[in-house]
Each structure stands twice: as C-alpha cells, then as structure tokens.
Write a protein that holds these residues in place. Structure first.
Motif, short mmCIF file in Angstrom:
data_model
loop_
_atom_site.label_atom_id
_atom_site.label_comp_id
_atom_site.label_asym_id
_atom_site.label_seq_id
_atom_site.Cartn_x
_atom_site.Cartn_y
_atom_site.Cartn_z
N CYS A 41 23.50 -61.70 -101.29
CA CYS A 41 22.69 -62.89 -101.52
C CYS A 41 22.15 -62.89 -102.95
CB CYS A 41 21.52 -62.92 -100.53
SG CYS A 41 20.48 -64.40 -100.69
N HIS A 43 19.52 -64.07 -104.01
CA HIS A 43 18.07 -63.94 -104.06
C HIS A 43 17.68 -62.48 -104.20
CE1 HIS A 43 13.95 -64.10 -101.92
NE2 HIS A 43 13.79 -64.34 -103.20
N LEU A 44 17.84 -61.69 -103.15
CA LEU A 44 17.45 -60.29 -103.22
C LEU A 44 18.48 -59.37 -102.56
CD1 LEU A 44 13.60 -60.51 -102.54
CD2 LEU A 44 14.72 -59.93 -104.69
N ASP A 45 19.76 -59.77 -102.69
CA ASP A 45 20.87 -58.87 -102.35
C ASP A 45 21.07 -58.57 -100.86
OD1 ASP A 45 21.70 -58.70 -104.93
OD2 ASP A 45 20.75 -56.76 -105.32
N TRP A 46 20.46 -59.33 -99.99
CA TRP A 46 20.75 -59.06 -98.57
C TRP A 46 22.23 -59.33 -98.31
CZ3 TRP A 46 17.01 -59.13 -94.05
CH2 TRP A 46 15.75 -58.65 -94.46
N CYS A 60 20.89 -67.13 -95.07
CA CYS A 60 20.59 -65.70 -95.23
C CYS A 60 19.45 -65.29 -94.30
CB CYS A 60 20.22 -65.43 -96.69
SG CYS A 60 19.83 -63.70 -97.03
N GLY A 62 17.58 -62.85 -94.83
CA GLY A 62 16.48 -62.29 -95.61
C GLY A 62 15.30 -63.24 -95.70
N HIS A 63 15.49 -64.35 -96.42
CA HIS A 63 14.39 -65.27 -96.66
C HIS A 63 14.82 -66.72 -96.53
CE1 HIS A 63 14.20 -61.52 -98.95
NE2 HIS A 63 13.04 -61.43 -98.37
N GLY A 64 15.95 -66.91 -95.86
CA GLY A 64 16.33 -68.26 -95.48
C GLY A 64 17.00 -69.12 -96.53
N TRP A 65 17.48 -68.55 -97.62
CA TRP A 65 18.25 -69.37 -98.54
C TRP A 65 19.50 -69.85 -97.81
CZ3 TRP A 65 18.66 -67.94 -104.40
CH2 TRP A 65 17.37 -67.79 -104.93
S1 FES Z 1 17.84 -62.07 -99.86
FE1 FES Z 1 18.82 -63.85 -99.14
S2 FES Z 1 17.23 -65.27 -99.05
FE2 FES Z 1 16.24 -63.52 -99.85
#
Ligand code: FES
Length: 104
Positions: A41, A43-46, A60, A62-65
């Motif tokens: 991802c 955003h933060l690599d999830w 995602c 992680g945080h819903g992107w």
């Molecule tokens: S890591 Fe994917 S939305 Fe934050």
C-alpha cells in the motif's frame, strides 16, 4: 508477462502476482472487472494481498485507502468525503481462454 488462471480470480478475489521481479496484486471486482496495484500500500506499506474488494474497488485493511481499476487512489472519510491520493502503477491485464496475462 505473468499468466494466472482466471479460475483463481472469481469476483471479489485478490491474488498476489510477481511480474518482472516486482510484486503486485490483481483483483476482480464484484462486476467482473479486473484491477491491479503494487502489492505494498502506498500509504504505510500494508500488504494489499490482504485487502478486501468492495464493489469494484480494492480497500486496504490498514487505514481504508481505496483503489479503483484505473490506478486512482483515494480515502473515503466517515462523513462521506472522498480525498484523492496520488495515482498508483497498474499492470496491463488481458484475459482470454481462461487465463489472465499481466504485464508492466
Ligand atoms: S497502509 Fe494502506 S491505508 Fe494505510
């Protein structure tokens, strides 16, 4: 070019694929369209191989992107606002005869 059997991608499935030594995910939306994104991802690599498919978008965990099938990324807020993010790289995907060919 990497090939994967169409049978591995029923609607709402996500699979990791390696193309030219780089990691991606390919998913099939609820309407049958195919989408792709880098596996990590932006955003933060999830790991987007763990993401879920909502309608035709990959979301995602992680945080819903969210990512659509055209490389557009955005975040939907709880209030319903849609915040666009930078576009992501996509693969060229062609499906025929029960296989999906994925190329960069
Ligand atoms: S890591 Fe994917 S939305 Fe934050």
């Amino acid at each position: 070019v990497t090939e994967l059997p169409s049978a591995e991608l029923p609607p709402r499935a996500v699979v990791p694929v390696e193309v030219d030594g780089e990691e991606y995910v390919v998913w099939r939306g609820a309407t049958g369209v195919l989408g792709s994104a880098p596996r990590r991802c932006p955003h933060l690599d999830w790991d987007l191989a763990e993401a879920s498919v909502v309608e035709d978008e990959l979301v995602c965990v992680g945080h819903g992107w969210s990512f659509d099938c055209h490389g557009r990324a955005f975040k939907r807020t709880e209030s319903g606002r849609v915040d666009p993010k930078d576009d992501i790289e996509t693969l060229r995907l062609e499906e025929s005869d029960g296989f999906i060919a994925a190329a960069r």
